[in-house]
Design a protein around this motif. Sequence first.
Motif, short mmCIF file in Angstrom:
data_model
loop_
_atom_site.label_atom_id
_atom_site.label_comp_id
_atom_site.label_asym_id
_atom_site.label_seq_id
_atom_site.Cartn_x
_atom_site.Cartn_y
_atom_site.Cartn_z
N TRP A 112 0.86 -1.18 0.00
CA TRP A 112 0.00 0.00 0.00
C TRP A 112 0.89 1.23 0.00
O TRP A 112 1.20 1.80 1.05
N ASP A 113 1.34 1.62 -1.21
CA ASP A 113 2.21 2.79 -1.34
C ASP A 113 1.49 4.05 -0.91
O ASP A 113 0.26 4.18 -1.03
N LEU A 114 2.26 4.99 -0.44
CA LEU A 114 1.75 6.32 -0.09
C LEU A 114 1.98 7.23 -1.28
O LEU A 114 3.02 7.15 -1.95
N ASP A 115 1.03 8.10 -1.56
CA ASP A 115 1.12 9.03 -2.68
C ASP A 115 0.78 10.43 -2.19
O ASP A 115 -0.39 10.80 -2.10
N ASN A 116 1.82 11.17 -1.81
CA ASN A 116 1.65 12.50 -1.21
C ASN A 116 0.67 12.44 -0.04
O ASN A 116 -0.20 13.28 0.12
N THR A 117 0.82 11.42 0.79
CA THR A 117 -0.11 11.12 1.88
C THR A 117 0.26 11.88 3.14
O THR A 117 1.43 11.93 3.53
N GLU A 118 -0.74 12.45 3.78
CA GLU A 118 -0.57 13.12 5.07
C GLU A 118 -0.67 12.08 6.18
O GLU A 118 -1.54 11.20 6.15
N MET A 119 0.24 12.15 7.16
CA MET A 119 0.20 11.24 8.30
C MET A 119 0.44 12.02 9.59
O MET A 119 1.19 12.99 9.59
N ARG A 120 -0.20 11.59 10.66
CA ARG A 120 -0.01 12.20 11.97
C ARG A 120 -0.60 11.29 13.03
O ARG A 120 -1.49 10.48 12.73
N PHE A 121 -0.11 11.44 14.27
CA PHE A 121 -0.73 10.74 15.38
C PHE A 121 -2.13 11.30 15.56
O PHE A 121 -2.35 12.49 15.46
N GLY A 122 -3.08 10.42 15.82
CA GLY A 122 -4.48 10.82 15.90
C GLY A 122 -5.15 10.79 14.54
O GLY A 122 -6.33 11.08 14.41
N GLY A 123 -4.39 10.44 13.51
CA GLY A 123 -4.88 10.30 12.14
C GLY A 123 -4.23 9.07 11.53
O GLY A 123 -3.97 8.08 12.22
N LEU A 124 -3.93 9.15 10.26
CA LEU A 124 -3.31 8.02 9.57
C LEU A 124 -1.84 7.88 9.92
O LEU A 124 -1.10 8.87 9.93
N VAL A 125 -1.42 6.66 10.23
CA VAL A 125 -0.01 6.27 10.25
C VAL A 125 0.08 4.98 9.43
O VAL A 125 -0.88 4.22 9.38
N SER A 126 1.19 4.76 8.77
CA SER A 126 1.32 3.61 7.87
C SER A 126 1.89 2.42 8.64
O SER A 126 3.10 2.19 8.66
N THR A 127 1.01 1.67 9.29
CA THR A 127 1.42 0.46 9.99
C THR A 127 0.82 -0.75 9.27
O THR A 127 -0.09 -0.60 8.46
N SER A 128 1.35 -1.91 9.55
CA SER A 128 0.85 -3.16 8.96
C SER A 128 0.90 -3.14 7.44
O SER A 128 0.02 -3.70 6.79
N ASN A 129 1.91 -2.51 6.88
CA ASN A 129 2.12 -2.53 5.44
C ASN A 129 3.01 -3.73 5.11
O ASN A 129 3.50 -4.41 6.01
N LEU A 130 3.22 -3.99 3.83
CA LEU A 130 4.04 -5.13 3.40
C LEU A 130 5.01 -4.68 2.32
O LEU A 130 4.65 -3.92 1.42
N VAL A 131 6.24 -5.18 2.41
CA VAL A 131 7.24 -4.94 1.37
C VAL A 131 6.94 -5.87 0.21
O VAL A 131 6.70 -7.07 0.41
N LYS A 132 6.95 -5.33 -1.02
CA LYS A 132 6.65 -6.14 -2.21
C LYS A 132 7.90 -6.70 -2.88
O LYS A 132 7.82 -7.72 -3.53
N GLY A 133 9.01 -6.02 -2.78
CA GLY A 133 10.21 -6.46 -3.50
C GLY A 133 11.47 -6.22 -2.69
O GLY A 133 11.45 -6.24 -1.47
N GLU A 134 12.55 -5.97 -3.38
CA GLU A 134 13.86 -5.81 -2.74
C GLU A 134 14.20 -4.36 -2.43
O GLU A 134 15.18 -4.09 -1.73
N THR A 135 13.42 -3.39 -2.96
CA THR A 135 13.72 -1.98 -2.76
C THR A 135 12.46 -1.20 -2.40
O THR A 135 11.42 -1.38 -3.03
N VAL A 136 12.60 -0.37 -1.38
CA VAL A 136 11.53 0.55 -0.97
C VAL A 136 12.11 1.95 -1.06
O VAL A 136 13.24 2.18 -0.61
N THR A 137 11.36 2.89 -1.64
CA THR A 137 11.79 4.28 -1.66
C THR A 137 10.81 5.11 -0.83
O THR A 137 9.62 4.83 -0.80
N VAL A 138 11.38 6.13 -0.17
CA VAL A 138 10.58 6.99 0.70
C VAL A 138 11.04 8.43 0.54
O VAL A 138 12.23 8.72 0.61
N LYS A 139 10.08 9.33 0.33
CA LYS A 139 10.32 10.77 0.32
C LYS A 139 9.23 11.39 1.18
O LYS A 139 8.05 11.10 0.99
N SER A 140 9.63 12.24 2.14
CA SER A 140 8.67 12.83 3.06
C SER A 140 9.11 14.23 3.45
O SER A 140 10.30 14.54 3.43
N ASP A 141 8.13 15.05 3.81
CA ASP A 141 8.45 16.40 4.26
C ASP A 141 8.65 16.49 5.77
O ASP A 141 8.85 17.57 6.32
#
Length: 125
Positions: free
Chosen positions: A83-112
Motif C-alpha cells: 500500500w504505497d503512499l502518494d503525497n499522503t498526510e500522516m499524523r498521530f491521531g490520524g493516519l499512520v502507515s502500519t501493517s504494510n508489506l514490502v513487495k520487492g527488494e527496494t523501498v523508496t521513501v520521500k517525506s516532508d
Amino acid sequence: MQLCILVAGALGGRFDHEMGNINTLCWFSTTRIVLLSDDCLIQLLPSTRYHEINVLSSVEGPHCGLIPIGTPCGSSTTTGLQWDLDNTEMRFGGLVSTSNLVKGETVTVKSDSDLLWTISLKKQT
C-alpha cells in the motif's frame, strides 16, 4: 561510507526506555542508528533526504511501517510497498502507515517530515 550504529536489545521491555531510544534517533538524526530487537528493526528516515531502502528478504520483512515522529507529515510518497503512499498526510491521531508489506527488494521513501521506518525480522533457524 556513512557511519552506522546498530543497537541490539534497544526494543522490548519497558516502553519508556523504548521511547528514550527512539528519542536518541531524533537527537542524532545525521547519524544512521538502527535499533534492533528479536522481532524488528527501527531507524529514522530524516526528511532532508530521499531514501532508498534495500530489503534483504531472506532476513527481513515482509511487515513494515512508516510512522511520523516529531511533527505531523504533510506529504509522504513511497514505492515498493503493498500500500504505497502518494503525497499522503500522516499524523498521530490520524493516519499512520502500519501493517504494510514490502513487495520487492527496494523501498523508496520521500517525506516532508522525519519518519520512523520499521520492518519485521525473520526468525532464523
